[in-house]
Design a protein around this motif. Structure first.
Motif, mmCIF file in Angstrom:
data_model
loop_
_atom_site.group_PDB
_atom_site.id
_atom_site.type_symbol
_atom_site.label_atom_id
_atom_site.label_comp_id
_atom_site.label_asym_id
_atom_site.label_seq_id
_atom_site.Cartn_x
_atom_site.Cartn_y
_atom_site.Cartn_z
ATOM 1 N N LEU A 129 14.327 1.905 -13.709
ATOM 2 C CA LEU A 129 13.637 1.347 -12.543
ATOM 3 C C LEU A 129 14.563 1.156 -11.346
ATOM 4 N N ARG B 286 13.957 2.851 -7.762
ATOM 5 C CA ARG B 286 13.759 2.041 -6.553
ATOM 6 C C ARG B 286 14.771 2.396 -5.469
ATOM 7 N N ARG C 64 13.697 3.986 -1.938
ATOM 8 C CA ARG C 64 14.064 3.289 -0.688
ATOM 9 C C ARG C 64 14.813 4.237 0.247
ATOM 10 N N SER D 54 10.762 -1.039 2.048
ATOM 11 C CA SER D 54 10.700 -1.612 0.693
ATOM 12 C C SER D 54 9.302 -1.547 0.091
ATOM 13 N N ASP D 55 8.297 -1.878 0.883
ATOM 14 C CA ASP D 55 6.928 -1.861 0.359
ATOM 15 C C ASP D 55 6.483 -0.439 0.004
ATOM 16 N N GLU D 56 6.760 0.513 0.901
ATOM 17 C CA GLU D 56 6.406 1.905 0.621
ATOM 18 C C GLU D 56 7.190 2.432 -0.578
ATOM 19 N N ALA D 57 8.452 2.000 -0.701
ATOM 20 C CA ALA D 57 9.276 2.432 -1.832
ATOM 21 C C ALA D 57 8.673 1.950 -3.149
ATOM 22 N N GLU D 58 8.223 0.704 -3.185
ATOM 23 C CA GLU D 58 7.601 0.177 -4.402
ATOM 24 C C GLU D 58 6.328 0.948 -4.727
ATOM 25 N N ASP D 59 5.542 1.275 -3.697
ATOM 26 C CA ASP D 59 4.330 2.076 -3.921
ATOM 27 C C ASP D 59 4.679 3.449 -4.470
ATOM 28 N N VAL E 108 7.392 4.314 -6.191
ATOM 29 C CA VAL E 108 7.845 4.161 -7.580
ATOM 30 C C VAL E 108 6.636 3.979 -8.497
ATOM 31 N N HIS E 109 5.691 3.161 -8.056
ATOM 32 C CA HIS E 109 4.484 2.949 -8.860
ATOM 33 C C HIS E 109 3.747 4.271 -9.086
#
Length: 179
Positions: free
Chosen positions: A14, A18, A22, A28-33, A35-36
């Motif tokens: 993970l 991430r 990034r 950060s928010d787009e990166a989390e999306d 990764v999801h």
């Protein structure tokens, strides 16, 4: 309960996913999306993962492909660049010279063309071999080496052009400081 014989254990990957996400999307928010989305794809295609294969490279490749798909769907490069510029302008001034320098280097890295930035990130930050990075990006190793070479040359040029004098000034000194 953790099992050691699980070949498809993505939890340990993970952080790398991430970091790479990034570096690709700069948010950060787009990166989390991203990764999801990549993890959902990986889970859906888990049966295609070769037992004994390199899980990290496989996941980074899926993440990269998910990113490319997003770019093709949204065609929002201009919007993303504008958002990155706004984010940089909203940052607080650094309290120490090395923090300022780190921000300058970070900005120079994010100013690299996307192909060069993703190649350099995988090799320099994720510590993938050239072959692993080329596989993750789905490009020939020579293309990867060329992108990394151009990225490093651009960063060297940035280093040569960036003044070494500090833009910080001493406040509350003995009055002998130059402004």
């Amino acid at each position: 309960m953790e099992r050691k014989d699980r070949p498809f254990d993505v939890i340990g990957q993970l952080a790398a996913l991430r970091r790479y996400a990034r570096a690709l999307v700069r948010n950060s928010d787009e990166a989390e999306d991203l990764v999801h989305d990549a993890l959902v794809r990986a889970f859906e295609k888990r049966k295609s993962f070769r037992s004994g294969g390199n899980l990290r490279t496989w996941l980074l490749s899926i993440l990269h492909n998910a990113h490319i798909d997003r770019l093709r769907q949204n065609r929002s490069l201009t919007r993303r660049h504008d958002e990155a510029a706004v984010e940089a302008e909203q940052s607080l001034p650094a309290g120490q010279e090395h923090a300022v320098r780190l921000q300058q280097v970070r900005d120079a890295f994010f100013d690299l063309p996307e192909e060069q930035r993703e190649a350099l990130h995988l090799v320099a930050i994720e510590d993938l071999s050239y072959q692993e990075a080329a596989n993750a990006l789905g490009i020939p190793i020579g293309t990867l080496m060329s992108r990394i070479s151009r990225a490093r040359a651009q960063l060297r040029e940035f280093e040569e052009k960036t003044p070494r004098v500090s833009h910080l000034r001493l406040i509350g000194g003995n009055g002998n400081e130059s402004s």
